[in-house]
Scaffold this motif. Structure first.
Motif, PDB file in Angstrom:
ATOM      1  N   ALA A  79     -41.542   0.565 -26.810  1.00 21.80           N
ATOM      2  CA  ALA A  79     -42.727   1.287 -27.391  1.00 21.80           C
ATOM      3  C   ALA A  79     -42.899   0.840 -28.777  1.00 21.80           C
ATOM      4  O   ALA A  79     -43.925   0.825 -29.430  1.00 21.80           O
ATOM      5  CB  ALA A  79     -42.649   2.692 -27.083  1.00 21.80           C
ATOM      6  N   ALA A  80     -41.645   1.096 -29.687  1.00 22.88           N
ATOM      7  CA  ALA A  80     -41.872   0.716 -31.027  1.00 22.88           C
ATOM      8  C   ALA A  80     -42.087  -0.512 -31.180  1.00 22.88           C
ATOM      9  O   ALA A  80     -43.114  -0.948 -31.997  1.00 22.88           O
ATOM     10  CB  ALA A  80     -40.428   0.892 -31.682  1.00 22.88           C
ATOM     11  N   ALA A 109     -44.431  -2.314 -29.338  1.00 18.75           N
ATOM     12  CA  ALA A 109     -45.676  -2.485 -29.143  1.00 18.75           C
ATOM     13  C   ALA A 109     -46.439  -1.867 -30.206  1.00 18.75           C
ATOM     14  O   ALA A 109     -47.731  -2.305 -30.331  1.00 18.75           O
ATOM     15  CB  ALA A 109     -46.054  -1.779 -27.696  1.00 18.75           C
ATOM     16  N   LEU A 110     -45.966  -0.985 -30.917  1.00 18.47           N
ATOM     17  CA  LEU A 110     -46.816  -0.494 -31.876  1.00 18.47           C
ATOM     18  C   LEU A 110     -46.597  -1.019 -33.356  1.00 18.47           C
ATOM     19  O   LEU A 110     -47.200  -0.767 -34.190  1.00 18.47           O
ATOM     20  CB  LEU A 110     -46.162   1.051 -32.079  1.00 18.47           C
ATOM     21  CG  LEU A 110     -46.532   2.116 -30.880  1.00 18.47           C
ATOM     22  CD1 LEU A 110     -45.891   3.509 -31.413  1.00 18.47           C
ATOM     23  CD2 LEU A 110     -48.026   2.332 -30.692  1.00 18.47           C
ATOM     24  N   TYR A 145     -38.327   3.287 -25.430  1.00 16.82           N
ATOM     25  CA  TYR A 145     -38.379   3.656 -26.841  1.00 16.82           C
ATOM     26  C   TYR A 145     -38.454   2.142 -27.822  1.00 16.82           C
ATOM     27  O   TYR A 145     -38.993   2.278 -28.724  1.00 16.82           O
ATOM     28  CB  TYR A 145     -37.765   4.767 -27.300  1.00 16.82           C
ATOM     29  CG  TYR A 145     -36.152   4.245 -27.415  1.00 16.82           C
ATOM     30  CD1 TYR A 145     -35.632   3.929 -28.494  1.00 16.82           C
ATOM     31  CD2 TYR A 145     -35.365   4.789 -26.394  1.00 16.82           C
ATOM     32  CE1 TYR A 145     -34.206   3.540 -28.619  1.00 16.82           C
ATOM     33  CE2 TYR A 145     -33.794   4.447 -26.452  1.00 16.82           C
ATOM     34  CZ  TYR A 145     -33.428   4.061 -27.785  1.00 16.82           C
ATOM     35  OH  TYR A 145     -32.264   3.582 -27.705  1.00 16.82           O
TER      36      TYR A 145
END
Length: 328
Positions: free
Chosen positions: A224-225, A227-228, A221
């Motif tokens: 992912a954060a 990458a966003l 997570y």
């Protein structure tokens, strides 16, 4: 012949009736909203609270801690006596109905001094713990998240402070800023004691937070954060910090009890809080010369000190067991 409308009503199942297994519809569709809420999964803190409520050790330690906090905040609820002034005519009078804990060398009510002594001891311990957690936690987050030379520099600085003996470092700090030639007020002396405890204790918190961040920052997570497009501040505040607080909560609870004992130790040695401040350490220091003839002068403040320290240590142990999945 039956009415077609009636037949359709009878043959059509209600919308909220649970269907058979394998139909693809949720089996709890007919449950009330309260039952649906009870089925929601709990988080780490929810599971910990559920386990804590079942532990008698938690309730016993929490009750004593609540008592000491109320005692420190509102001492007038427990006594109406004078904790500072006394009469020499009743010097070292033994416990009686008029004075439950007796009178000290200067004729002051020991019970009132024990009650008012909780304020200085607990305030120093709580503020020192908060300062240590904030400073050490911030250093640990920066070192663990940045890594590289930042981690190396902060770790070596922490090693320097970690290598300082606690009592010796406190003596150096307090004698430098609170020597015999200085005339500091009550809050100034307490501030110096808090500063010395914080300066000499933050490396342990820094290591705990750093290890937690190193174990968490590569989680899916977090990746992912990042990458966003989430910024560093958002990742730290929204993702890293909530998932790294468990070790600090446990250590911080135990640290409060340790700092209560540390404040008493420094005051006993004559380098911490000083009269007219009332604290358990000062009372123990004043009673050491009369332990044979008037042992009650030492017994009562020592008993309150031991109970307070044990309460915070037992609470920290209960919280540690509740937050550690391996011990459930």
């Amino acid at each position: 012949m039956s009415d077609p409308s009636t037949a359709s009503i009878v043959s059509t199942p209600p919308a909220t009736m649970p269907t058979e297994a394998g139909s693809g519809a949720p089996t709890n569709a007919g449950l009330p909203d309260s039952a649906k809420k009870r089925e929601k999964p709990r988080g780490l803190l929810g599971d910990a609270w559920r386990d804590l409520r079942r532990k008698p050790l938690f309730w016993i330690s929490a009750s004593f801690i609540l008592l000491f906090v109320v005692m420190a905040a509102f001492p007038s609820l427990f006594t109406s006596g004078d904790a500072v002034n006394g009469a020499l005519s009743r010097s070292r009078a033994e416990p009686s109905a008029d004075a439950w804990f007796g009178y000290d060398v200067q004729g002051r009510d020991v019970y009132s001094r024990v009650i008012y002594g909780a304020r200085a001891s607990i305030v120093v311990a709580l503020l020192s713990t908060i300062g240590t957690l904030l400073f050490g936690g911030a250093m640990g987050i920066v070192a663990g998240y940045r890594g590289g030379w930042v981690d190396a520099v902060l770790s070596r600085i922490a090693d320097i402070f970690f290598g300082l003996p606690f009592v010796l470092g406190s003596i150096v700090i307090l004698t430098t800023f609170n020597g015999s030639g200085t005339d500091n007020g009550e809050w100034t002396i307490m501030g110096l004691v808090i500063l010395s405890l914080t300066v000499l204790s933050w490396p342990v918190v820094m290591r705990l937070m750093r290890s937690s961040v190193l174990a968490t920052k590569e989680a899916d997570y977090i990746v992912a954060a990042r990458a966003l497009g989430a910024g560093t501040g958002r990742i730290i505040l929204k993702h890293l910090l909530p998932n790294c607080l468990a070790p600090l909560l446990v250590y911080g609870t135990i640290m409060v009890g340790s700092f209560i004992g540390a404040e008493a130790t420094l005051s006993f040695l004559g380098i911490g809080l000083k009269s007219p401040v009332v604290s358990w350490g000062i009372m123990i220091s004043e009673a050491q010369n009369y332990i044979r003839v008037s042992p009650f002068l030492l017994f009562f403040p020592s008993a309150f000190l031991v109970i307070a320290v044990l309460s915070f240590v037992m609470l920290g142990e209960a919280v540690r067991e509740a937050l550690d999945p391996k011990l459930r």
